[in-house]
Write a protein that holds these residues in place. Sequence first.
Motif, PDB file in Angstrom:
ATOM      1  N   GLY A  50      -2.511  -9.959   5.076  1.00  0.00           N
ATOM      2  CA  GLY A  50      -2.805  -8.746   5.832  1.00  0.00           C
ATOM      3  C   GLY A  50      -2.968  -8.959   7.315  1.00  0.00           C
ATOM      4  N   PHE A  72       1.564 -10.149   2.442  1.00  0.00           N
ATOM      5  CA  PHE A  72       0.733  -9.403   1.486  1.00  0.00           C
ATOM      6  C   PHE A  72       0.827 -10.116   0.141  1.00  0.00           C
ATOM      7  N   ARG A  76      -2.111  -7.005  -4.083  1.00  0.00           N
ATOM      8  CA  ARG A  76      -2.513  -6.180  -2.940  1.00  0.00           C
ATOM      9  C   ARG A  76      -1.356  -5.973  -1.963  1.00  0.00           C
ATOM     10  N   SER A  77      -0.313  -5.328  -2.479  1.00  0.00           N
ATOM     11  CA  SER A  77       0.838  -4.983  -1.646  1.00  0.00           C
ATOM     12  C   SER A  77       1.422  -3.684  -2.173  1.00  0.00           C
ATOM     13  N   LYS A 124       1.533   0.423  -9.514  1.00  0.00           N
ATOM     14  CA  LYS A 124       0.857   0.742  -8.254  1.00  0.00           C
ATOM     15  C   LYS A 124       0.863   2.242  -7.975  1.00  0.00           C
TER      16      LYS A 124
END
Length: 458
Positions: A50, A72, A76-77, A124
């Motif tokens: 990040g 990333f 967590r992308s 996601k």
Amino acid sequence: MEERTVAAVSTPLGKGGVALVRVSGDEAVEICEKVFYPKSGKKLSEIKPGTAIYGYIYSEKERIDDGMAVVFRAPRSFTGEDTVEITCHGGIFITECVLEAVLSAGASPAGPGEFTKRAFLSGKLGLSQAEAIADVIDAASKEQVRLASANTRGVLSREVGELSDRLENILSSTYAYIDYPDEDLTDVTPEEMKNELSDVILSLTKLIDTYHTGKAVRDGIDTVILGKPNTGKSSLLNLLCRENRAIVTDKAGTTRDLIEEKVTAGRVTLNLCDTAGIRETDDKVEKIGVERANDRAKGAALLFAVFDCSRQADNEDFAVVKSIREMNNAKIAVINKCDLEKKLDFAPFADAFDKTVEISALTGEGAQELIDTVNEMYFSEEIDYDKTAIVSNARQFSSLTEAKKRLEAALSALETGQTQDIAALDIELALSSLFSLDGREVSERIVDGIFSRFCVGK
């Protein structure tokens, strides 16, 4: 999920200050370490996820540019995979060079919408959220942005999820009764089940009804301007387009073919179609134009029937209204040339229309009233997009309609004395339809079709 690591340019083709190359997959960081070298001397794998880092971009050991990179880490992308985004200078050639460098280092070219598809497959985001991302990109009005943005945040997904949960609770209780009939495990009586089904059906009906508004915002309203010759149809088109899109003369029959234009009218978009004047004619070309006008009008969602306020009604006006009465669409009578002396008695025609608006296409008087009238037909009240779920495409509408149909069948079974386990068969099918709306039960063909309309790089 596919194992290959993919890459594409995620900014539009053309010159600009910067361009972004996105790389996603298990080997994204390893591949990009062969292309991007941070100025700090660290490797990309050592950079805190990040964090934007400045460095140099290489192609086959030759430095070709400098820029920024962000790593990333999964999950967590956006895609749920390891992802690297490299920002370079925004020239067309240099951007292609950076992409080629990444591909040479081991990445594969991404297909249309592949990054968003991977985000969907990794859980996601739901399918309706993925569709909304494409709608945000394609948005051409503020209202389209508001609707699409709300659905990317999952407003529709949450509403459908809550209804699905209620149906699952009904089914779990019913299955408990089927598996253990002597244990009296079910806590839902047939009467309670009927009440719950009725309530879910009512919620589905309200949701389905929003498609009227959602489609008008997302796709626009197919609107045909119809009338006899010389009533000012083309002038109305030019007025709404705010430019001289159609030729206007005082000679009847000037417009002989369909003229189409997309315009924003308040909160909705109108897919306007100006047509040849409706009348009997021996002119071969004009006759074809009249036939096309009638055919297009029959398939339109909305009609603007234009009448000349300064002339008395004649047989051609009566013929136009007669054909309009037979069409199953929304109809607005546009009484044009209100800046002139009024001679038209519109009373015999009024019952054929949903609304009547007086305008002057020459001066612009009444144009805003016409726009407001259209908006009132599709927006009964102000919409809070953060709280109100709106159905915006045909696939979603079809899934909800099928779910409602199945629940009505289940309710009918209960009301005719059938047992709860019989009703559960239709409830299962209804639940499957709701699951398909957000991609939990949907065929690969449908998924591929949805993402095929995305641009490469998204």
